[in-house]
Design an enzyme around this catalytic site. Structure first.
Site, PDB file in Angstrom:
ATOM      1  N   GLY A  43      57.655 -60.206  26.842  1.00 20.19           N
ATOM      2  CA  GLY A  43      58.592 -59.253  27.438  1.00 20.19           C
ATOM      3  C   GLY A  43      58.784 -57.948  26.695  1.00 20.19           C
ATOM      4  O   GLY A  43      59.208 -56.954  27.276  1.00 20.19           O
ATOM      5  N   CYS A  73      55.866 -66.915  34.594  1.00 21.40           N
ATOM      6  CA  CYS A  73      56.424 -65.962  33.628  1.00 21.40           C
ATOM      7  C   CYS A  73      56.624 -64.660  34.396  1.00 21.40           C
ATOM      8  O   CYS A  73      55.677 -64.139  35.001  1.00 21.40           O
ATOM      9  CB  CYS A  73      55.433 -65.769  32.488  1.00 21.40           C
ATOM     10  SG  CYS A  73      55.890 -64.485  31.315  1.00 21.40           S
ATOM     11  N   GLU A 152      66.615 -69.464  23.065  1.00 22.73           N
ATOM     12  CA  GLU A 152      65.670 -70.212  22.240  1.00 22.73           C
ATOM     13  C   GLU A 152      66.306 -70.758  20.963  1.00 22.73           C
ATOM     14  O   GLU A 152      65.911 -71.795  20.463  1.00 22.73           O
ATOM     15  CB  GLU A 152      64.467 -69.333  21.896  1.00 22.73           C
ATOM     16  CG  GLU A 152      63.507 -69.323  23.044  1.00 22.73           C
ATOM     17  CD  GLU A 152      62.441 -68.276  22.908  1.00 22.73           C
ATOM     18  OE1 GLU A 152      62.418 -67.567  21.894  1.00 22.73           O
ATOM     19  OE2 GLU A 152      61.639 -68.171  23.835  1.00 22.73           O
ATOM     20  N   CYS A 184      63.720 -64.000  34.811  1.00 21.51           N
ATOM     21  CA  CYS A 184      63.077 -64.455  33.573  1.00 21.51           C
ATOM     22  C   CYS A 184      63.114 -65.979  33.602  1.00 21.51           C
ATOM     23  O   CYS A 184      64.137 -66.564  33.994  1.00 21.51           O
ATOM     24  CB  CYS A 184      63.856 -63.923  32.370  1.00 21.51           C
ATOM     25  SG  CYS A 184      63.292 -64.612  30.803  1.00 21.51           S
ATOM     26  N   HIS A 186      63.480 -68.132  31.432  1.00 22.16           N
ATOM     27  CA  HIS A 186      64.476 -68.809  30.589  1.00 22.16           C
ATOM     28  C   HIS A 186      65.852 -68.876  31.270  1.00 22.16           C
ATOM     29  O   HIS A 186      66.686 -69.685  30.899  1.00 22.16           O
ATOM     30  CB  HIS A 186      64.690 -68.032  29.283  1.00 22.16           C
ATOM     31  CG  HIS A 186      63.620 -68.227  28.264  1.00 22.16           C
ATOM     32  ND1 HIS A 186      62.309 -67.936  28.502  1.00 22.16           N
ATOM     33  CD2 HIS A 186      63.682 -68.678  26.985  1.00 22.16           C
ATOM     34  CE1 HIS A 186      61.612 -68.185  27.400  1.00 22.16           C
ATOM     35  NE2 HIS A 186      62.413 -68.630  26.476  1.00 22.16           N
TER      36      HIS A 186
HETATM   37  N1  DGL Z   1      58.642 -65.885  30.075  1.00 25.51           N
HETATM   38  C1  DGL Z   1      59.155 -64.553  29.952  1.00 25.51           C
HETATM   39  C2  DGL Z   1      59.591 -64.063  31.323  1.00 25.51           C
HETATM   40  O1  DGL Z   1      59.807 -64.826  32.236  1.00 25.51           O
HETATM   41  C3  DGL Z   1      60.297 -64.473  28.967  1.00 25.51           C
HETATM   42  C4  DGL Z   1      59.888 -64.645  27.524  1.00 25.51           C
HETATM   43  C5  DGL Z   1      58.986 -63.528  27.030  1.00 25.51           C
HETATM   44  O2  DGL Z   1      59.448 -62.394  26.842  1.00 25.51           O
HETATM   45  O3  DGL Z   1      57.800 -63.798  26.849  1.00 25.51           O
HETATM   46  O4  DGL Z   1      59.711 -62.883  31.507  1.00 25.51           O
END
Ligand code: DGL
Length: 260
Positions: A43, A73, A152, A184, A186
């Site tokens: 990101g 992602c 995290e 995102c 997460h």
């Molecule tokens: N998986 C990323 C997203 O969904 C978040 C973590 C990252 O910045 O790699 O944007």
């Protein structure tokens, strides 16, 4: 072909929220997951790096033999989806289109908020897809880069976590949004915290919307698995205790992650 697994990749462990949704609605489908933890976060990286890393992650899964690829992602989807689609001869599903579609479906007042990593927000991917689906929508986007590290580190629910979340959400106070897209992978983990701070705003979880889109594609292609037992394999380019804990939290049980 039908009984090949579905490949799912993310920059890290957050993509397991999509795996969880897939296991709930498609319990007979086998899944191979790859988390590119050695290169997390995507990101905050530049476009070319995100593109290169996303193609490499997709290639890792493609070589394992998969019938469909999910780019779980948001950052990789916003930057590299088209390149991945062009490179591999299997259906590819990103998380942005399903999330955007769900937002348009849920929003009644046509004012939608989006939160995500800096790269996702700067790419305008959600804005583009949402306004393409309905030009009358107003989209308010905010990069919320502090949320991924806090999640995290296991700080969800900590008073300082709420302070930061509230500070971010203030941006939407005068925008009258009725829905917010979790842009995102997460963020499904903080759904309840968001609900607590803004109970009147509908939360759009792209993980479940993406799983539904996978179901639709498999149906269209007549490629549902006919095997009775699903097999799950998890790989990562790096691993640490924090991520093992997080994977357990998302999947609700211990996840055996193999290093690539
Ligand atoms: N998986 C990323 C997203 O969904 C978040 C973590 C990252 O910045 O790699 O944007």
């Amino acid at each position: 072909m039908k009984n090949l697994p579905i490949g799912v990749f993310d920059s890290g462990i957050g993509g397991l929220t999509v795996v969880k949704a897939l296991t709930e609605i498609l319990p007979h489908e086998s899944i191979i997951y790859f988390g590119d933890l050695a290169h997390l976060p995507y990101g905050s990286k530049g476009r070319n790096t995100v593109k290169k890393l996303s193609l490499e992650s997709a290639e890792f899964l493609y070589r394992k033999g998969i019938k469909l690829l999910v780019v779980a992602c948001n950052t990789a989807t916003s930057i590299a989806l088209e390149d991945i689609e062009k490179t591999f001869d299997i259906p590819v599903i990103g998380v942005i289109e399903p999330g955007a579609e769900e937002a348009v479906r849920q929003s009644e007042n046509k004012k939608i908020g989006v939160i995500g990593t800096t790269r996702t927000i700067v790419s305008n991917a959600y804005y583009d897809v949402i306004t393409q689906k309905n030009p009358a929508e107003r989209v308010f986007q905010l990069a919320t880069p502090l949320l991924v590290p806090l999640i995290e580190e296991g700080w969800i629910g900590h008073p300082s976590f709420y302070l930061i979340l509230e500070e971010y959400l203030k941006f939407f106070n005068d925008k009258e949004i009725d829905s917010i897209v979790l842009g995102c992978t997460h963020y499904p983990l903080i759904k309840e915290n968001l609900r607590l701070l803004r109970p009147h705003i509908k939360i759009v979880d792209s993980a479940m919307a993406t799983a539904r889109s996978v179901e639709k594609t498999l149906q269209e292609k007549n490629s549902f698995s006919d095997s009775l037992k699903a097999v799950y394999e998890f790989y990562a380019s790096d691993i640490s205790e924090t991520f093992i804990d997080l994977s357990e939290k998302i999947m609700g049980k211990y996840v055996d992650i193999k290093l690539t």
